[in-house]
Structures are given as C-alpha cells and as structure tokens.
Design a protein around this motif. Structure first.
Motif, PDB file in Angstrom:
ATOM      1  N   LEU A   7       0.695  -1.215   0.032  1.00  0.00           N
ATOM      2  CA  LEU A   7      -0.102   0.120  -0.017  1.00  0.00           C
ATOM      3  C   LEU A   7       0.923   1.106  -0.037  1.00  0.00           C
ATOM      4  CD1 LEU A   7      -2.598  -1.007   2.640  1.00  0.00           C
ATOM      5  CD2 LEU A   7      -2.985  -1.263   0.136  1.00  0.00           C
ATOM      6  N   ALA A   8       0.899   2.074  -0.824  1.00  0.00           N
ATOM      7  CA  ALA A   8       1.534   3.262  -1.094  1.00  0.00           C
ATOM      8  C   ALA A   8       0.838   4.355  -1.187  1.00  0.00           C
ATOM      9  CB  ALA A   8       2.453   3.213  -2.516  1.00  0.00           C
ATOM     10  N   ASN A   9       1.441   5.583  -0.952  1.00  0.00           N
ATOM     11  CA  ASN A   9       0.878   6.897  -0.976  1.00  0.00           C
ATOM     12  C   ASN A   9       0.008   7.203   0.300  1.00  0.00           C
ATOM     13  OD1 ASN A   9       0.758   9.657  -2.059  1.00  0.00           O
ATOM     14  ND2 ASN A   9      -1.514   9.050  -3.090  1.00  0.00           N
ATOM     15  N   LEU A  10       0.426   6.721   1.324  1.00  0.00           N
ATOM     16  CA  LEU A  10      -0.204   6.792   2.726  1.00  0.00           C
ATOM     17  C   LEU A  10       0.055   7.843   3.295  1.00  0.00           C
ATOM     18  CD1 LEU A  10       0.369   3.250   4.183  1.00  0.00           C
ATOM     19  CD2 LEU A  10      -1.800   3.953   3.130  1.00  0.00           C
ATOM     20  N   SER A  11      -0.480   8.766   3.952  1.00  0.00           N
ATOM     21  CA  SER A  11      -0.330   9.929   4.703  1.00  0.00           C
ATOM     22  C   SER A  11       0.479   9.530   6.023  1.00  0.00           C
ATOM     23  CB  SER A  11      -1.653  10.754   5.029  1.00  0.00           C
ATOM     24  OG  SER A  11      -2.347   9.918   6.016  1.00  0.00           O
ATOM     25  N   PHE A  12       1.162  10.691   6.376  1.00  0.00           N
ATOM     26  CA  PHE A  12       1.953  10.500   7.510  1.00  0.00           C
ATOM     27  C   PHE A  12       1.395  10.123   8.681  1.00  0.00           C
ATOM     28  CE2 PHE A  12       4.625  12.422   4.262  1.00  0.00           C
ATOM     29  CZ  PHE A  12       5.868  11.374   3.896  1.00  0.00           C
ATOM     30  N   GLY A  13      -0.142  10.215   8.994  1.00  0.00           N
ATOM     31  CA  GLY A  13      -0.875   9.943  10.163  1.00  0.00           C
ATOM     32  C   GLY A  13      -0.874   8.595  10.240  1.00  0.00           C
ATOM     33  N   ILE A  14      -0.701   7.529   9.059  1.00  0.00           N
ATOM     34  CA  ILE A  14      -0.730   6.097   9.242  1.00  0.00           C
ATOM     35  C   ILE A  14       0.738   5.820   9.419  1.00  0.00           C
ATOM     36  CG2 ILE A  14      -1.058   4.063   8.032  1.00  0.00           C
ATOM     37  CD1 ILE A  14      -3.370   5.404   7.605  1.00  0.00           C
ATOM     38  N   ASP A  15       1.182   5.783  10.959  1.00  0.00           N
ATOM     39  CA  ASP A  15       2.512   5.620  11.392  1.00  0.00           C
ATOM     40  C   ASP A  15       2.656   4.428  12.321  1.00  0.00           C
ATOM     41  OD1 ASP A  15       0.975   6.383  13.536  1.00  0.00           O
ATOM     42  OD2 ASP A  15       2.008   8.210  14.096  1.00  0.00           O
ATOM     43  N   SER A  16       1.768   3.624  12.527  1.00  0.00           N
ATOM     44  CA  SER A  16       1.803   2.249  12.980  1.00  0.00           C
ATOM     45  C   SER A  16       0.939   1.253  12.421  1.00  0.00           C
ATOM     46  CB  SER A  16       1.622   2.603  14.619  1.00  0.00           C
ATOM     47  OG  SER A  16       0.222   2.930  14.501  1.00  0.00           O
ATOM     48  N   GLY A  56       5.575   6.374   4.411  1.00  0.00           N
ATOM     49  CA  GLY A  56       4.299   6.514   3.370  1.00  0.00           C
ATOM     50  C   GLY A  56       3.874   5.306   2.670  1.00  0.00           C
ATOM     51  N   TYR A  57       4.179   4.137   3.210  1.00  0.00           N
ATOM     52  CA  TYR A  57       4.054   2.946   2.683  1.00  0.00           C
ATOM     53  C   TYR A  57       3.870   1.853   3.649  1.00  0.00           C
ATOM     54  CZ  TYR A  57       8.735   1.534   2.239  1.00  0.00           C
ATOM     55  OH  TYR A  57       9.995   1.006   2.885  1.00  0.00           O
TER      56      TYR A  57
END
Length: 130
Positions: free
Chosen positions: A48-57, A90-91
């Motif tokens: 999964l790519a282009n994730l926002s940096f809020g997805i941090d864990s 970010g992924y």
C-alpha cells in the motif's frame, strides 16, 4: 546448399525481444484494467503506497482496515519507519490469510482515501531483488 534462414521473431511470445507485459511495467496492473492475478510468491501480500504520515503504526493501519471491514483475515501488518527520524515512509505491507481476502482488499483499497485525505495505491507486493 544455402543455410536455412530463420523466420523473423514474432512480437508475441517469449524470448529476449518479447514485449514486456503492461502488468510488469505499471506495478502489477494495466492502467485502467482489472486487478492482476496474483503470482505465487506474494499472492496474499499487498503493498500500500501513498499513505499519509498519519498512518504511522500497525495500529493505525489496523484501524484503517477495520473501518473498511477488511480486518478479518489479516495475517501481518508492517509500516516501515525511517530509522533515523522514526517517521513513517508513506507505505505499508499487509499480508492476508488467503488470496481471496487479499484480492478483495486490493479492490477495496486501490484509489480509496486513507482517512487523512490521500488516495492510496494498492498492488500485490513484489519480491525484493537483491
């Protein structure tokens, strides 16, 4: 006697001059086409790519999947962090228990918003080349 001449190579088939399938060139799927049939190595693992940096864990990724009804069947979640800064890259990688669950998740997640305003890119993971 004259040597036998080979017929010209066809653009269809295999060999060094064969065309590269669009699924390889475009990260696993032809542009605008259906989800590809997964290959044997990572037939249950999504990138999964282009994730926002809020997805941090892993917990944040687990929450995103749960909100879409995709948490059942998840085998493993990895959200790589930058080793120096500890920030997400970010992924993420998500492994599922079956190919069917992975395919369902791919279709649901590719192009969907990640909850923080970014459209995710989902595809079957490729084996890392050493």
């Amino acid at each position: 006697a004259r040597p036998r001449r080979r017929p010209p190579r066809s653009s269809i088939g295999s060999g060094p001059n064969a065309p590269v399938p669009a699924m390889v060139v475009h990260g696993g799927r032809a542009p605008g086409g259906p989800a590809p049939v997964p290959q044997a190595y990572h037939d249950r693992k999504l990138f999964l790519a282009n994730l926002s940096f809020g997805i941090d864990s892993e917990d944040a990724m687990r929450s995103l999947l749960a909100n879409r009804g995709l948490l059942d069947g998840v085998h493993e979640i990895k959200v790589p962090l930058d080793p120096e800064e500890g920030k997400p890259r970010g992924y993420a990688f998500v492994s599922f228990q079956t190919t069917e669950l992975a395919t369902r998740a791919l279709e649901a997640l590719d192009g969907a918003a990640d909850g923080c305003g970014r459209a995710m890119e989902a595809r079957f993971a490729q084996r890392a080349v050493a």
